[in-house]
Design a protein around this motif. Structure first.
Motif, mmCIF file in Angstrom:
data_model
loop_
_atom_site.group_PDB
_atom_site.id
_atom_site.type_symbol
_atom_site.label_atom_id
_atom_site.label_comp_id
_atom_site.label_asym_id
_atom_site.label_seq_id
_atom_site.Cartn_x
_atom_site.Cartn_y
_atom_site.Cartn_z
ATOM 1 N N ARG A 1 -7.081 -5.739 -8.591
ATOM 2 C CA ARG A 1 -7.198 -4.609 -9.500
ATOM 3 C C ARG A 1 -6.292 -4.859 -10.698
ATOM 4 O O ARG A 1 -5.220 -5.424 -10.547
ATOM 5 N N PRO A 2 -6.716 -4.441 -11.896
ATOM 6 C CA PRO A 2 -5.922 -4.705 -13.107
ATOM 7 C C PRO A 2 -4.762 -3.717 -13.265
ATOM 8 O O PRO A 2 -4.721 -2.919 -14.198
ATOM 9 N N ILE A 3 -3.834 -3.771 -12.317
ATOM 10 C CA ILE A 3 -2.650 -2.907 -12.342
ATOM 11 C C ILE A 3 -1.435 -3.761 -12.003
ATOM 12 O O ILE A 3 -1.544 -4.738 -11.259
ATOM 13 N N PHE A 4 -0.276 -3.388 -12.552
ATOM 14 C CA PHE A 4 0.940 -4.162 -12.306
ATOM 15 C C PHE A 4 1.286 -4.222 -10.820
ATOM 16 O O PHE A 4 1.828 -5.218 -10.349
ATOM 17 N N ALA A 5 0.960 -3.172 -10.068
ATOM 18 C CA ALA A 5 1.256 -3.139 -8.635
ATOM 19 C C ALA A 5 0.540 -4.256 -7.878
ATOM 20 O O ALA A 5 0.946 -4.614 -6.775
#
Length: 141
Positions: free
Chosen positions: A13-17
């Motif tokens: 997923r394109p998230i920093f997490a």
């Protein structure tokens, strides 16, 4: 001409997490494919930098695909993002690292370091799908 078959691939997923998952994927892939562990730090750095750039500036909610494959003497990494703008990481301006810190523009240092640390880096962009693909190679040298 395409390179060797994909040895390991995963969508994130394109998230920093997702960076923690990305690092875990890289470690598992290195182990499974017998890639020299001394290359892991550089590959992690390059993938994290490229991934972070897509998350920050790509503007897409589509998953980011990361592929790793063993090549003779090293590893090839590939990051593909869909629905993103055209940003050629190979042409990002180089920074003058000799300037005093207070005279430097923020940003760009990670990409510059990535370009210096890997053996090669290539960028492809397809307008119709708004797909960017960055491929890099790192070998023992």
């Amino acid at each position: 001409a395409r390179g060797p078959a994909v040895t390991a691939a995963q969508a994130f997923r394109p998230i920093f997490a997702a960076l923690a998952e990305l690092v875990a994927f890289t470690a598992a892939s290195f182990e499974a494919e017998g890639i020299d562990p001394s290359l892991l730090t550089v590959v992690d750095f390059a993938l994290e930098e490229l991934f972070t750039n897509v998350v920050k500036y790509g503007g897409s909610s589509a998953d980011i695909r990361v592929e790793l494959r063993a090549i003779p003497g090293g590893v090839e990494g590939c990051l593909t993002a869909e629905g993103v703008g055209d940003f050629d990481v190979t042409r990002a301006p180089s920074l003058d690292t000799h300037l005093p810190i207070d005279q430097r523009q923020p940003g760009g240092l990670g990409l510059q370091l990535t370009r210096q640390m890997v053996d090669s880096i290539e960028y492809e962009y397809q307008d119709t799908q708004r797909r960017s693909r960055v491929t890099f190679r790192k070998t023992l040298a």
